[in-house]
Design an enzyme around this catalytic site. Structure first.
Site, PDB file in Angstrom:
ATOM      1  N   TYR A   1     -21.578  88.558  -2.743  1.00 21.13           N
ATOM      2  CA  TYR A   1     -21.495  89.703  -3.645  1.00 21.13           C
ATOM      3  C   TYR A   1     -20.052  89.990  -4.055  1.00 21.13           C
ATOM      4  CZ  TYR A   1     -26.220  90.868  -1.884  1.00 21.13           C
ATOM      5  OH  TYR A   1     -27.542  90.857  -1.512  1.00 21.13           O
TER       6      TYR A   1
ATOM      7  N   HIS B   1     -27.894  83.757   4.461  1.00 24.81           N
ATOM      8  CA  HIS B   1     -28.352  84.304   3.188  1.00 24.81           C
ATOM      9  C   HIS B   1     -29.485  83.490   2.563  1.00 24.81           C
ATOM     10  CE1 HIS B   1     -26.753  86.882  -0.377  1.00 24.81           C
ATOM     11  NE2 HIS B   1     -28.071  86.836  -0.373  1.00 24.81           N
TER      12      HIS B   1
END
Length: 267
Positions: free
Chosen positions: A39, A97
Site C-alpha cells: 500500500y 499478502h
C-alpha cells in the site's frame, strides 16, 4: 489472542488522505488498523498513530508481507522496515499478502519465515491473505493451524465464498473480510436497500452487519469521518434470519480482486 471484529482499512489511501482517515477513525473509536507493505502508506499510518495520542497497547495493527519479501532471507528484514515506518516495536498481526504461486517461494518457506518473525517478537500473531483451500492446507502443514490467526479474503454479498469459508471454519481459522462493500457496488443493491429501510440503517451498515453476524471481521475504509463513524454502528445492528436469507441470494461470484500471478486457483 483474538482478531478484532471491526477495524479500518487503508487500501488505496496514501499521504495526507490516509493520515486523515486513520486519525479520524481513531478519534471516533476504531482501535484496529489494517495496512500492507504494497500500500506504500505504512509511514503515513505510523504518523497518524503517533499524532493520535492513542496508546500503542490499545491498538491492533496489521500489516502484510509483499510478494518479493516472502523468502526466508527477506521476510524478517522487510518486516523490521515496516515496523520502523509504523513507529512501533511490533505489529499485532502479520499476513502473507498473496500465495503468489509463480514467485518461486514455497508456502512452507514463507510461512516458516513468518513464524520466525513471531519468535523474534516482531509480530504477535501471524496469518494468511487470499489463500484458497489448497494453499491454506500448505500453510497449515508448515506451521500448524493453531498458528494461523486468520485468512483475510475478499468477501461481500456478491462473493460469499461458501466453500472456502466452510473449510476455514472447519479448521478453526478465523475469517477477515475485505472489500465487504464490493467497491461500493452493494450499496445500491435493491435488496440491501430494502433491508436498510426496514432497520432505519444505511446499506453499508447492513452489509457490514451481515458479515459480522456470519462471524467475520471487517475492515472497511473511508476518507469521510461521518462514514467512518456510521460504519461502526453496524456492530449494534441485528439482522433477522429473513434478512440474512435475502442477502444469501445475492451471491454472483462477483470477485473484484484477482491479480494475475499473485492469485492461486480460487475455490
Amino acid at each position: 489472542m483474538s482478531i478484532p471484529s471491526f477495524g479500518v482499512g487503508t487500501f488505496r489511501l496514501q499521504g495526507q488522505v490516509v493520515i486523515d482517515s486513520v486519525r479520524n477513525a481513531l478519534d471516533v473509536g476504531y482501535r484496529a488498523i489494517d495496512t500492507a507493505q504494497i500500500y506504500e502508506n505504512e509511514a503515513d499510518v505510523g504518523q497518524a498513530i503517533a499524532q493520535s495520542g492513542v496508546a500503542r497497547d490499545d491498538l491492533f495493527i496489521t500489516t502484510k508481507i509483499w510478494v518479493p519479501n516472502t523468502g526466508r532471507d527477506k521476510l524478517v528484514p522487510s518486516l523490521k522496515d515496516s515496523l520502523a515506518k509504523l513507529r512501533t516495536d511490533y505489529v499485532d498481526l502479520t499476513l502473507i499478502h498473496w500465495p503468489a504461486p509463480s514467485n518461486g517461494v514455497s508456502i512452507d518457506e514463507c510461512m516458516t519465515a513468518l513464524a520466525e518473525a513471531r519468535v523474534q517478537g516482531l509480530t504477535r500473531q501471524i496469518g494468511i491473505s487470499n489463500f484458497p483451500i489448497a494453499q491454506t492446507r500448505a500453510a497449515i502443514a508448515a506451521v500448524g493451524r493453531e498458528a494461523i490467526a486468520t485468512n483475510q479474503i475478499e468477501l461481500s454479498p456478491y462473493l460469499q465464498n461458501a466453500t472456502l469459508t466452510a473449510f476455514l471454519k472447519e479448521q478453526g481459522i478465523h475469517v477477515t473480510s475485505y472489500m465487504t462493500l464490493a467497491y461500493g457496488r452493494v450499496l445500491n443493491d435493491p435488496v440491501i436497500r430494502e433491508i436498510a429501510d426496514r432497520h432505519n440503517a444505511t446499506p453499508a451498515q447492513v452489509t457490514l452487519a451481515w458479515a459480522l453476524q456470519l462471524g467475520y471481521s471487517v475492515i472497511p475504509s473511508s476518507t469521510k469521518r461521518d462514514n467512518l463513524a456510521s460504519n461502526l454502528l453496524a456492530r449494534d445492528l441485528r439482522l433477522t434470519d429473513a434478512d440474512m436469507a435475502q442477502i444469501a441470494t445475492l451471491e454472483r461470484n462477483g470477485r473484484e480482486v484477482s491479480p494475475e500471478g499473485l492469485a492461486a486457483a480460487w475455490d
